[in-house]
Design a protein around this motif. Structure first.
Motif, PDB file in Angstrom:
ATOM      1  N   CYS A  25      -6.697  -5.640   4.095  1.00  0.00           N
ATOM      2  CA  CYS A  25      -5.997  -4.437   4.541  1.00  0.00           C
ATOM      3  C   CYS A  25      -4.656  -4.289   3.843  1.00  0.00           C
ATOM      4  CB  CYS A  25      -5.816  -4.491   6.062  1.00  0.00           C
ATOM      5  SG  CYS A  25      -4.527  -3.391   6.675  1.00  0.00           S
ATOM      6  N   LEU A  26      -3.874  -5.371   3.823  1.00  0.00           N
ATOM      7  CA  LEU A  26      -2.547  -5.319   3.231  1.00  0.00           C
ATOM      8  C   LEU A  26      -2.607  -5.147   1.714  1.00  0.00           C
ATOM      9  CD1 LEU A  26      -1.004  -8.109   5.451  1.00  0.00           C
ATOM     10  CD2 LEU A  26      -0.395  -5.679   5.512  1.00  0.00           C
ATOM     11  N   ARG A  27      -3.612  -5.705   1.101  1.00  0.00           N
ATOM     12  CA  ARG A  27      -3.804  -5.509  -0.343  1.00  0.00           C
ATOM     13  C   ARG A  27      -4.070  -4.030  -0.629  1.00  0.00           C
ATOM     14  NH1 ARG A  27      -7.864  -8.890  -1.252  1.00  0.00           N
ATOM     15  NH2 ARG A  27      -6.567 -10.664  -1.853  1.00  0.00           N
ATOM     16  N   SER A  28      -4.912  -3.403   0.218  1.00  0.00           N
ATOM     17  CA  SER A  28      -5.214  -1.977   0.055  1.00  0.00           C
ATOM     18  C   SER A  28      -3.966  -1.125   0.284  1.00  0.00           C
ATOM     19  CB  SER A  28      -6.306  -1.547   1.041  1.00  0.00           C
ATOM     20  OG  SER A  28      -7.501  -2.231   0.794  1.00  0.00           O
ATOM     21  N   PHE A  29      -3.171  -1.507   1.274  1.00  0.00           N
ATOM     22  CA  PHE A  29      -1.942  -0.774   1.588  1.00  0.00           C
ATOM     23  C   PHE A  29      -1.000  -0.785   0.391  1.00  0.00           C
ATOM     24  CE2 PHE A  29       2.381  -0.965   3.740  1.00  0.00           C
ATOM     25  CZ  PHE A  29       2.450   0.397   3.990  1.00  0.00           C
ATOM     26  N   TYR A  30      -0.782  -1.966  -0.188  1.00  0.00           N
ATOM     27  CA  TYR A  30       0.141  -2.064  -1.323  1.00  0.00           C
ATOM     28  C   TYR A  30      -0.443  -1.485  -2.607  1.00  0.00           C
ATOM     29  CZ  TYR A  30       4.332  -4.163   0.537  1.00  0.00           C
ATOM     30  OH  TYR A  30       5.518  -4.354   1.198  1.00  0.00           O
ATOM     31  N   ARG A  31      -1.765  -1.485  -2.726  1.00  0.00           N
ATOM     32  CA  ARG A  31      -2.390  -0.829  -3.876  1.00  0.00           C
ATOM     33  C   ARG A  31      -2.101   0.679  -3.821  1.00  0.00           C
ATOM     34  NH1 ARG A  31      -7.652  -1.539  -2.819  1.00  0.00           N
ATOM     35  NH2 ARG A  31      -7.607  -3.687  -3.571  1.00  0.00           N
ATOM     36  N   PHE A  32      -2.167   1.214  -2.601  1.00  0.00           N
ATOM     37  CA  PHE A  32      -1.856   2.631  -2.404  1.00  0.00           C
ATOM     38  C   PHE A  32      -0.382   2.899  -2.701  1.00  0.00           C
ATOM     39  CE2 PHE A  32      -0.025   5.758   0.559  1.00  0.00           C
ATOM     40  CZ  PHE A  32      -0.685   6.912   0.133  1.00  0.00           C
ATOM     41  N   LEU A  33       0.510   2.030  -2.208  1.00  0.00           N
ATOM     42  CA  LEU A  33       1.943   2.206  -2.449  1.00  0.00           C
ATOM     43  C   LEU A  33       2.265   2.154  -3.949  1.00  0.00           C
ATOM     44  CD1 LEU A  33       3.570   0.002   0.370  1.00  0.00           C
ATOM     45  CD2 LEU A  33       3.007   2.440   0.421  1.00  0.00           C
ATOM     46  N   GLU A  34       1.576   1.263  -4.660  1.00  0.00           N
ATOM     47  CA  GLU A  34       1.781   1.157  -6.112  1.00  0.00           C
ATOM     48  C   GLU A  34       1.302   2.427  -6.801  1.00  0.00           C
ATOM     49  OE1 GLU A  34       0.869  -2.099  -9.658  1.00  0.00           O
ATOM     50  OE2 GLU A  34      -0.503  -1.942  -7.942  1.00  0.00           O
TER      51      GLU A  34
END
Length: 302
Positions: free
Chosen positions: A79-88
């Motif tokens: 989940c957190l990997r997906s969140f930061y991928r989106f932020l990037e």
């Protein structure tokens, strides 16, 4: 609205619109993001850009100290990997600190399935002269005959069943639709239930609706209702096995592959996005094929 709240709001919008995620999935993602940043604040940080590899490792250690399962930890990390991928992607952060963080792959358990003689017992115990018995028979025939998930089963509406063509329209993960064929046993059970038993159960309800499977009060059957019915059927059949709806799905896939169905077809029927999700059933069929070989090949045994 602070930086985190704004970023989270955009992420949730992305999940709902671009990824077409279910409300339950969105809730899980939001909960995991909130829990992580609560931890971040307790460590003396606050900004999205403060998160780095070392902080993530400390967080993962804290999860293991709480005795969380590897599966739960993996879900939070994903989940957190997906969140930061989106932020990037949105240029809110320069890089994704979760990109280089991984967990050892968890060995997938071999799926449990019913042997055919066990299923024969289950198929023969319903009292088809009663409305609930007709429903139970239609339920188990359709679930085993199509391999659908319990969530897909309870979501079926009357108009989703085509008794002429022998197909059912189901809505899977991400609300993706697929048509699945079913055989003569399921067809006969459904015809009896739809024309007789369902009308009786609907008469006990207060509101007219189009759900296919109903409970004793005429309301749409729930996931828990399906589990209760299956457990009662196992109990009545005197089977010393644990039952869960997915066991019928596992049985469908295993028996299809044992009978020679190709993996891609079974993948499509099950609604799996990745072939790897279907390949787990080949571990079961390998044992089956070895037994056939050892019992059939003239030079397999002395």
């Amino acid at each position: 609205m602070n930086e985190l709240q704004k970023a989270k709001s955009l992420f949730i919008e992305y999940l709902q619109i671009e990824k077409n995620a279910s409300s339950l999935t969105v809730q899980h993602y939001e909960k995991d993001v909130d829990a992580f940043f609560l931890f971040v604040r307790t460590e003396g940080y606050s900004a999205l850009r403060d998160v780095d590899y070392q902080l993530i490792r400390v967080y993962l250690t804290s999860l293991y100290e709480r005795k969380l399962s590897r599966r739960s930890v993996s879900r939070k990390l994903s989940c957190l990997r997906s969140f930061y991928r989106f932020l990037e992607r949105e240029a809110i952060v320069e890089s994704n600190p979760f990109k280089s963080v991984s967990l050892p792959k968890e060995k997938k358990p071999i799926p449990e399935f019913f042997y055919e003689e066990e299923l024969d017992k289950l198929f023969s115990i319903s009292d088809k002269s009663t409305a609930s018995g007709q429903r139970n028979q239609a339920l188990i025939e359709l679930m085993y005959g199509t391999g659908i998930r319990v969530s897909e089963c309870v979501g079926i509406r009357l108009q989703d069943i085509d008794l002429e063509l022998g197909t059912v329209l189901v809505r899977g993960k991400g609300n993706k639709e697929r048509y699945i064929p079913f055989g003569k046993f399921a067809e006969d059970a459904l015809k009896t239930y739809v024309s007789d038993g369902r009308a009786v159960l609907m008469g006990k309800g207060k509101v007219e609706h189009n759900a296919l499977f109903l409970n004793a009060k005429g309301a749409a059957l729930t996931d828990d209702g399906v589990r209760y019915i299956l457990n009662k059927m196992v109990e009545k059949a005197a089977l010393t096995v644990k039952i869960h709806p997915h066991k019928l799905r596992h049985s469908f896939a295993t028996h299809m592959l044992n009978a020679g169905a190709d993996l891609r077809s079974v993948q499509e029927l099950l609604g799996h996005e990745q072939l790897s999700s279907t390949q787990i059933y080949t571990h079961v069929t390998k044992d089956h094929l070895r037994n056939i070989y050892m019992n059939s090949h003239p030079r397999a045994n002395k």
